[in-house]
Design a protein around this motif. Structure first.
Motif, PDB file in Angstrom:
ATOM      1  N   ARG A 196      96.253  72.120  -3.045  1.00 35.03           N
ATOM      2  CA  ARG A 196      95.658  71.984  -4.764  1.00 35.03           C
ATOM      3  C   ARG A 196      94.725  71.566  -4.922  1.00 35.03           C
ATOM      4  O   ARG A 196      94.252  69.936  -4.087  1.00 35.03           O
ATOM      5  CB  ARG A 196      96.995  71.408  -6.356  1.00 35.03           C
ATOM      6  CG  ARG A 196      97.564  71.765  -6.021  1.00 35.03           C
ATOM      7  CD  ARG A 196      97.996  73.135  -6.546  1.00 35.03           C
ATOM      8  NE  ARG A 196      99.095  74.045  -7.050  1.00 35.03           N
ATOM      9  CZ  ARG A 196      99.644  74.602  -6.114  1.00 35.03           C
ATOM     10  NH1 ARG A 196      98.669  75.092  -4.372  1.00 35.03           N
ATOM     11  NH2 ARG A 196     100.629  75.765  -6.361  1.00 35.03           N
ATOM     12  N   GLY A 197      93.786  72.001  -5.227  1.00 37.00           N
ATOM     13  CA  GLY A 197      91.807  70.501  -5.206  1.00 37.00           C
ATOM     14  C   GLY A 197      91.743  70.787  -6.026  1.00 37.00           C
ATOM     15  O   GLY A 197      91.223  71.334  -6.902  1.00 37.00           O
ATOM     16  N   VAL A 198      90.501  70.088  -6.463  1.00 39.70           N
ATOM     17  CA  VAL A 198      89.650  69.186  -7.309  1.00 39.70           C
ATOM     18  C   VAL A 198      88.486  69.799  -7.478  1.00 39.70           C
ATOM     19  O   VAL A 198      87.651  70.228  -8.544  1.00 39.70           O
ATOM     20  CB  VAL A 198      89.926  68.095  -7.852  1.00 39.70           C
ATOM     21  CG1 VAL A 198      88.014  67.479  -9.007  1.00 39.70           C
ATOM     22  CG2 VAL A 198      90.451  67.369  -8.628  1.00 39.70           C
TER      23      VAL A 198
ATOM     24  N   HIS B 148      92.066  66.026  -3.844  1.00 40.97           N
ATOM     25  CA  HIS B 148      92.812  66.796  -2.968  1.00 40.97           C
ATOM     26  C   HIS B 148      94.594  66.292  -3.356  1.00 40.97           C
ATOM     27  O   HIS B 148      94.862  64.907  -3.118  1.00 40.97           O
ATOM     28  CB  HIS B 148      92.790  66.561  -0.551  1.00 40.97           C
ATOM     29  CG  HIS B 148      91.128  66.479  -0.491  1.00 40.97           C
ATOM     30  ND1 HIS B 148      91.075  67.677  -0.601  1.00 40.97           N
ATOM     31  CD2 HIS B 148      91.096  65.712   0.377  1.00 40.97           C
ATOM     32  CE1 HIS B 148      89.654  67.497  -0.464  1.00 40.97           C
ATOM     33  NE2 HIS B 148      90.011  66.566   0.349  1.00 40.97           N
ATOM     34  N   PHE B 149      95.215  67.525  -3.490  1.00 43.04           N
ATOM     35  CA  PHE B 149      96.637  66.765  -3.667  1.00 43.04           C
ATOM     36  C   PHE B 149      97.626  68.268  -2.989  1.00 43.04           C
ATOM     37  O   PHE B 149      97.267  69.312  -2.699  1.00 43.04           O
ATOM     38  CB  PHE B 149      96.727  67.382  -5.399  1.00 43.04           C
ATOM     39  CG  PHE B 149      95.851  65.929  -6.547  1.00 43.04           C
ATOM     40  CD1 PHE B 149      96.470  65.076  -6.988  1.00 43.04           C
ATOM     41  CD2 PHE B 149      94.639  65.801  -6.226  1.00 43.04           C
ATOM     42  CE1 PHE B 149      95.588  64.622  -7.723  1.00 43.04           C
ATOM     43  CE2 PHE B 149      93.757  64.983  -7.012  1.00 43.04           C
ATOM     44  CZ  PHE B 149      94.033  64.739  -7.580  1.00 43.04           C
ATOM     45  N   ASP B 150      98.815  67.248  -3.278  1.00 45.94           N
ATOM     46  CA  ASP B 150      99.972  68.801  -3.064  1.00 45.94           C
ATOM     47  C   ASP B 150     100.454  69.586  -4.251  1.00 45.94           C
ATOM     48  O   ASP B 150      99.958  69.677  -5.220  1.00 45.94           O
ATOM     49  CB  ASP B 150     101.120  67.670  -2.394  1.00 45.94           C
ATOM     50  CG  ASP B 150     102.194  67.649  -3.488  1.00 45.94           C
ATOM     51  OD1 ASP B 150     101.632  67.029  -5.176  1.00 45.94           O
ATOM     52  OD2 ASP B 150     103.527  66.634  -3.078  1.00 45.94           O
ATOM     53  N   ALA B 151     101.563  70.775  -4.206  1.00 53.94           N
ATOM     54  CA  ALA B 151     101.534  71.778  -4.861  1.00 53.94           C
ATOM     55  C   ALA B 151     101.723  70.844  -6.258  1.00 53.94           C
ATOM     56  O   ALA B 151     101.915  71.822  -7.144  1.00 53.94           O
ATOM     57  CB  ALA B 151     102.568  72.332  -4.795  1.00 53.94           C
TER      58      ALA B 151
ATOM     59  N   ALA C 133      87.371  64.638   3.394  1.00 51.10           N
ATOM     60  CA  ALA C 133      88.041  63.279   3.218  1.00 51.10           C
ATOM     61  C   ALA C 133      87.621  61.755   2.416  1.00 51.10           C
ATOM     62  O   ALA C 133      86.452  62.215   1.773  1.00 51.10           O
ATOM     63  CB  ALA C 133      88.335  62.268   4.455  1.00 51.10           C
ATOM     64  N   GLY C 134      88.245  61.444   1.995  1.00 50.30           N
ATOM     65  CA  GLY C 134      87.865  60.325   0.595  1.00 50.30           C
ATOM     66  C   GLY C 134      87.722  61.130  -0.636  1.00 50.30           C
ATOM     67  O   GLY C 134      87.395  62.040  -1.132  1.00 50.30           O
TER      68      GLY C 134
END
Length: 411
Positions: free
Chosen positions: A169-171, A219-222, A242-243
């Motif tokens: 999952r992404g911002v 950045h995130f997991d499900a 990254a970051g």
């Protein structure tokens, strides 16, 4: 002198927008709009990307609304390309990348689909054929495939058949979905899109950002658990670096103010977190992004202590800093903001605007020399042309609807 209220500066912004539109006219391909190299020529191996084609449709729709002859034809070409080349007639949605022989990348990503909504909203605002129909379909796809009401966010990407959903999952995809939903709310008159945009914004700004000292995790997991070490082995990724990404802090600052103004226009008092968050994100982006490694310019990313991570300078970060400064000044009239705004345009003129080759150099190294660590060429004009218009428009409605309503230079 305050350039944000200076008529001569406004004329310069208008000339710069015209220059960008002229450069972008070379992007036309049979399948849509190509990825441009440094001289403004489509790169054949890249084919036509969905995100590039949609950004170009949006940009030329702005040109049409500005009364620039030829822009409407470009919009119409792009809308047809989405229907004839990008659209997946079997599964719905739009392919990520196409070429003369069909799809090159058949995945379906929220990021690129957000730009379909934005392109369609702008085409519809400009009164172009097929714009409203494209917008209705794009919103349906977004709602049925990407939006998750239980999360108040969108998911990231699928395979071509919408059968396999990526765990990531992404911002970034959510940020551009906010931009798209804000535009759609005004073009359709349906405030449900404004409500969804605000839900996303609140979670990112008032939760993710606030609880991480305003350094937004990307950045995130499900399950929406942060992945702070994501891509540390490939930190300079163009879409998932990254970051924490300095330019996104400016972008979220501005988008929060757009949402805030939209609610105010509808007679709803904004919540305190909106202005507080916009100000905090702007301030930190300046503090940890600008001139932090001995040279002018914004670093691309920092780690979660604020230390520079990727020090290349992206042109789009400067454009978003300019837009955020203009937006925040509309709300606060902070006397320090015009000085930042002037300084960043000065930097853009000296280092980024390519007077000889056209458009803006998309990436510089830490010595402000042209670089290609993250980006090759000059793919599109979306960020730059918006930087020439946001200072000339109110915070709401969004850019294309505002131009359609005759609000240019009537702030």
């Amino acid at each position: 002198m305050n350039w944000l209220t200076n008529a001569a500066h406004t004329r310069w912004l208008e000339a710069e927008a015209d220059s960008l539109l002229a450069f972008a006219s070379g992007a036309l391909t049979d399948e849509g709009f190509g990825y441009l190299d440094g001289e403004g020529r489509p790169v054949p191996a890249e084919g036509s990307h969905l995100w590039v084609t949609c950004r170009m449709i949006h940009s030329f729709a702005l040109g049409a609304l500005l009364g620039r002859p030829g822009s409407a034809t470009m919009v119409d070409h792009g809308v047809r390309a989405l229907a004839e080349h990008f659209h997946d007639k079997e599964h719905g949605g739009w392919y990520a990348q196409v070429g003369p022989d069909g799809p090159i990348d058949s995945t379906k990503a929220a990021y690129a689909h957000a730009f379909v909504i934005l392109a369609a909203s702008s085409a519809a605002a400009a009164g172009r054929p097929g714009g409203k129909e494209l917008l209705a379909e794009a919103l349906t796809v977004s709602l049925e495939r990407f939006w998750r009401d239980e999360d108040g966010m969108v998911v990231e990407s699928y395979d071509a058949g919408f059968t396999r959903l990526e765990d990531y999952r992404g911002v970034n995809a959510n940020m551009h979905t906010v931009e798209a939903y804000l535009a759609a709310a005004d073009v359709t008159g349906d405030d449900a899109w404004l409500e969804r945009a605000t839900r996303i914004t609140k979670r990112v700004v008032d939760d993710f950002a606030r609880n991480n000292d305003w350094r937004i995790p990307e950045h995130f997991d499900a399950d929406w658990k942060p992945l702070p070490d994501y891509n540390m082995d490939h930190p300079a990724d163009p879409f998932r670096p990254a970051g924490a990404t300095i330019g996104h802090w400016f972008e979220w600052s501005r988008l929060t103010l757009h949402a805030r103004a939209a609610w105010q226009l509808r007679g709803v008092s904004p919540e305190d977190w909106m202005l507080d968050g916009a100000q905090a994100l702007f301030d930190l982006a300046v503090t940890e992004g600008w001139d932090v490694d001995g040279a002018d310019g914004f670093v691309y990313t920092v780690d979660f202590t604020g230390k520079p991570l990727v020090t290349e300078r992206m042109h789009w970060v400067v454009t978003e800093a300019l837009g955020a400064a203009a937006a925040l000044y509309r709300v606060t009239e902070d006397p320090n903001l015009p000085a930042w705004y002037q300084l960043w345009w000065e930097y853009a003129a000296v280092h980024l605007i390519d007077e000889e080759g056209g458009s803006w150099i998309h990436e510089l190294d830490s010595d402000n020399e042209p670089s290609a660590t993250v980006w090759n060429g000059k793919p599109d004009i979306y960020h730059a042309i918006q930087a020439t218009l946001i200072p000339r428009l109110p915070l709401t409605p969004p850019i294309a609807p505002a131009l359609a309503q005759g609000l240019l230079d009537k702030v």
